[in-house]
Design a protein around this motif. Sequence first.
Motif, PDB file in Angstrom:
ATOM      1  N   MET A  77      33.424  32.470  45.897  1.00 36.56           N
ATOM      2  CA  MET A  77      32.885  33.505  45.015  1.00 36.56           C
ATOM      3  C   MET A  77      32.870  34.865  45.725  1.00 36.56           C
ATOM      4  O   MET A  77      33.149  35.905  45.115  1.00 36.56           O
ATOM      5  CB  MET A  77      31.466  33.128  44.571  1.00 36.56           C
ATOM      6  N   ALA A  78      32.584  34.897  47.021  1.00 34.35           N
ATOM      7  CA  ALA A  78      32.575  36.144  47.769  1.00 34.35           C
ATOM      8  C   ALA A  78      33.976  36.742  47.851  1.00 34.35           C
ATOM      9  O   ALA A  78      34.148  37.960  47.709  1.00 34.35           O
ATOM     10  CB  ALA A  78      32.013  35.903  49.165  1.00 34.35           C
ATOM     11  N   GLN A  79      34.998  35.917  48.065  1.00 35.06           N
ATOM     12  CA  GLN A  79      36.370  36.433  48.127  1.00 35.06           C
ATOM     13  C   GLN A  79      36.806  37.002  46.786  1.00 35.06           C
ATOM     14  O   GLN A  79      37.425  38.075  46.711  1.00 35.06           O
ATOM     15  CB  GLN A  79      37.313  35.309  48.550  1.00 35.06           C
ATOM     16  N   THR A  80      36.478  36.297  45.705  1.00 36.87           N
ATOM     17  CA  THR A  80      36.850  36.794  44.376  1.00 36.87           C
ATOM     18  C   THR A  80      36.137  38.105  44.053  1.00 36.87           C
ATOM     19  O   THR A  80      36.745  39.054  43.524  1.00 36.87           O
ATOM     20  CB  THR A  80      36.508  35.739  43.318  1.00 36.87           C
ATOM     21  N   SER A  81      34.865  38.175  44.355  1.00 32.04           N
ATOM     22  CA  SER A  81      34.104  39.402  44.077  1.00 32.04           C
ATOM     23  C   SER A  81      34.602  40.564  44.929  1.00 32.04           C
ATOM     24  O   SER A  81      34.639  41.707  44.466  1.00 32.04           O
ATOM     25  CB  SER A  81      32.615  39.158  44.338  1.00 32.04           C
ATOM     26  N   LEU A  82      35.009  40.273  46.163  1.00 32.49           N
ATOM     27  CA  LEU A  82      35.502  41.335  47.042  1.00 32.49           C
ATOM     28  C   LEU A  82      36.807  41.918  46.500  1.00 32.49           C
ATOM     29  O   LEU A  82      36.993  43.145  46.497  1.00 32.49           O
ATOM     30  CB  LEU A  82      35.698  40.788  48.454  1.00 32.49           C
ATOM     31  N   ARG A  83      37.711  41.080  46.038  1.00 33.97           N
ATOM     32  CA  ARG A  83      38.956  41.596  45.438  1.00 33.97           C
ATOM     33  C   ARG A  83      38.663  42.405  44.183  1.00 33.97           C
ATOM     34  O   ARG A  83      39.322  43.417  43.904  1.00 33.97           O
ATOM     35  CB  ARG A  83      39.904  40.442  45.127  1.00 33.97           C
ATOM     36  N   SER A  84      37.674  41.965  43.409  1.00 27.85           N
ATOM     37  CA  SER A  84      37.318  42.715  42.196  1.00 27.85           C
ATOM     38  C   SER A  84      36.744  44.090  42.558  1.00 27.85           C
ATOM     39  O   SER A  84      37.058  45.094  41.900  1.00 27.85           O
ATOM     40  CB  SER A  84      36.321  41.917  41.372  1.00 27.85           C
ATOM     41  N   ILE A  85      35.918  44.142  43.588  1.00 28.96           N
ATOM     42  CA  ILE A  85      35.347  45.422  44.014  1.00 28.96           C
ATOM     43  C   ILE A  85      36.440  46.360  44.502  1.00 28.96           C
ATOM     44  O   ILE A  85      36.411  47.576  44.250  1.00 28.96           O
ATOM     45  CB  ILE A  85      34.291  45.182  45.104  1.00 28.96           C
ATOM     46  N   ILE A  86      37.426  45.841  45.211  1.00 29.20           N
ATOM     47  CA  ILE A  86      38.522  46.682  45.708  1.00 29.20           C
ATOM     48  C   ILE A  86      39.281  47.322  44.549  1.00 29.20           C
ATOM     49  O   ILE A  86      39.620  48.510  44.575  1.00 29.20           O
ATOM     50  CB  ILE A  86      39.473  45.850  46.593  1.00 29.20           C
ATOM     51  N   GLY A  87      39.556  46.542  43.500  1.00 36.56           N
ATOM     52  CA  GLY A  87      40.300  47.083  42.365  1.00 36.56           C
ATOM     53  C   GLY A  87      39.527  48.095  41.547  1.00 36.56           C
ATOM     54  O   GLY A  87      40.131  48.941  40.875  1.00 36.56           O
ATOM     55  N   LYS A  88      38.199  48.057  41.581  1.00 33.85           N
ATOM     56  CA  LYS A  88      37.387  48.976  40.789  1.00 33.85           C
ATOM     57  C   LYS A  88      36.989  50.238  41.535  1.00 33.85           C
ATOM     58  O   LYS A  88      36.392  51.133  40.927  1.00 33.85           O
ATOM     59  CB  LYS A  88      36.121  48.261  40.316  1.00 33.85           C
ATOM     60  N   SER A  89      37.267  50.306  42.828  1.00 33.85           N
ATOM     61  CA  SER A  89      36.780  51.415  43.646  1.00 33.85           C
ATOM     62  C   SER A  89      37.928  52.289  44.107  1.00 33.85           C
ATOM     63  O   SER A  89      39.081  51.850  44.173  1.00 33.85           O
ATOM     64  CB  SER A  89      36.013  50.887  44.870  1.00 33.85           C
ATOM     65  N   ASP A  90      37.598  53.534  44.424  1.00 33.79           N
ATOM     66  CA  ASP A  90      38.548  54.451  45.051  1.00 33.79           C
ATOM     67  C   ASP A  90      38.508  54.289  46.567  1.00 33.79           C
ATOM     68  O   ASP A  90      37.577  53.706  47.137  1.00 33.79           O
ATOM     69  CB  ASP A  90      38.223  55.897  44.675  1.00 33.79           C
ATOM     70  N   LEU A  91      39.520  54.848  47.209  1.00 36.46           N
ATOM     71  CA  LEU A  91      39.585  54.756  48.660  1.00 36.46           C
ATOM     72  C   LEU A  91      38.421  55.504  49.313  1.00 36.46           C
ATOM     73  O   LEU A  91      37.844  55.027  50.298  1.00 36.46           O
ATOM     74  CB  LEU A  91      40.922  55.311  49.158  1.00 36.46           C
ATOM     75  N   ASP A  92      38.057  56.659  48.765  1.00 31.03           N
ATOM     76  CA  ASP A  92      36.947  57.410  49.335  1.00 31.03           C
ATOM     77  C   ASP A  92      35.635  56.643  49.242  1.00 31.03           C
ATOM     78  O   ASP A  92      34.793  56.717  50.146  1.00 31.03           O
ATOM     79  CB  ASP A  92      36.815  58.764  48.637  1.00 31.03           C
ATOM     80  N   ASP A  93      35.454  55.862  48.139  1.00 31.06           N
ATOM     81  CA  ASP A  93      34.237  55.060  48.011  1.00 31.06           C
ATOM     82  C   ASP A  93      34.202  53.945  49.046  1.00 31.06           C
ATOM     83  O   ASP A  93      33.144  53.629  49.605  1.00 31.06           O
ATOM     84  CB  ASP A  93      34.141  54.479  46.607  1.00 31.06           C
TER      85      ASP A  93
END
Length: 309
Positions: free
Chosen positions: A115-131
Amino acid sequence: MVEELVAAGIGAAVGIAVYAGVAARVVRQYERGLVFRFGRLREGIRGPGFTMILPFVDRLHKVNMQIVTLPVPAQEGITRDNVTVRVDAVVYFKVVDPANAIIEVEDYRFAVSQMAQTSLRSIIGKSDLDDLLSNREQLNQGLELMIDSPAVGWGVQIDRVEIKDVSLPETMKRSMARQAEADRERRARVINADAELQASKKLAEAAAVMSEQPAALQLRLLQTVVAVAAEKNSTLVLPFPVELLRFLERAAPAPGGPEAAPQPQPQPQTPPGVTAPPAPPELTGDPPRALDEPGTDPQDGPEADRPTA
């Protein structure tokens, strides 16, 4: 008869000791025990300390209640501004309901990891590089909520989630370095321009003060010479003040102006004991005439001017 009773008592004691050795269990302070009788969970959770179970009937399952540190493998993804990054994190969680942690999910550690790996990939796709680089606290909170939502039904509580590192491509690192250099150069130029502006204002004030006292410029020139000479240079260049040139220009007579009056010639001095020659008589009257003019013959005298009889 007595011997039989003694032997029976010894056998019973040995049987009780063997039963106690098989049925006795010890639960540590950081653990909780679940008892399954014939595969069915008994009510009640065994606390830490000494406990007993039925041998060959009950099975005691211990659950660790400590906080577990689970590293999340690095996940590669594309951010919202189309930058490929690799992000790894770490999850801190603990079991709050041992019964659900054992019954509701097969392996709660593996479940939390996935679940942590899936959530981490989801966070990467929703965020900008500066964030990802500068706003990690908010991303950690969002990631914690995403993992904690399904983990509540597993008897697991997410204590903390931290993003450890964000790996960028080399080309992106060089681009960010150039951007940082350009920004620092821009700020340096702005600071230099501000310093020049302040210096010009101060110089203008100093010039206004020096214009009231011309001697202040000469004193400032001498101070500059002293400062240069303090470095023990072999050659000292003394600047010629412009104010002195203006002073000489004002002192010079204007062209076409009135001529200066002739100065009297100094008389030669006679040494003592020597008689000065007499001064030549001062010529008066008409200027001498030339010899060829009439009346200039030396033989002609007063008689020549007399009329002939």
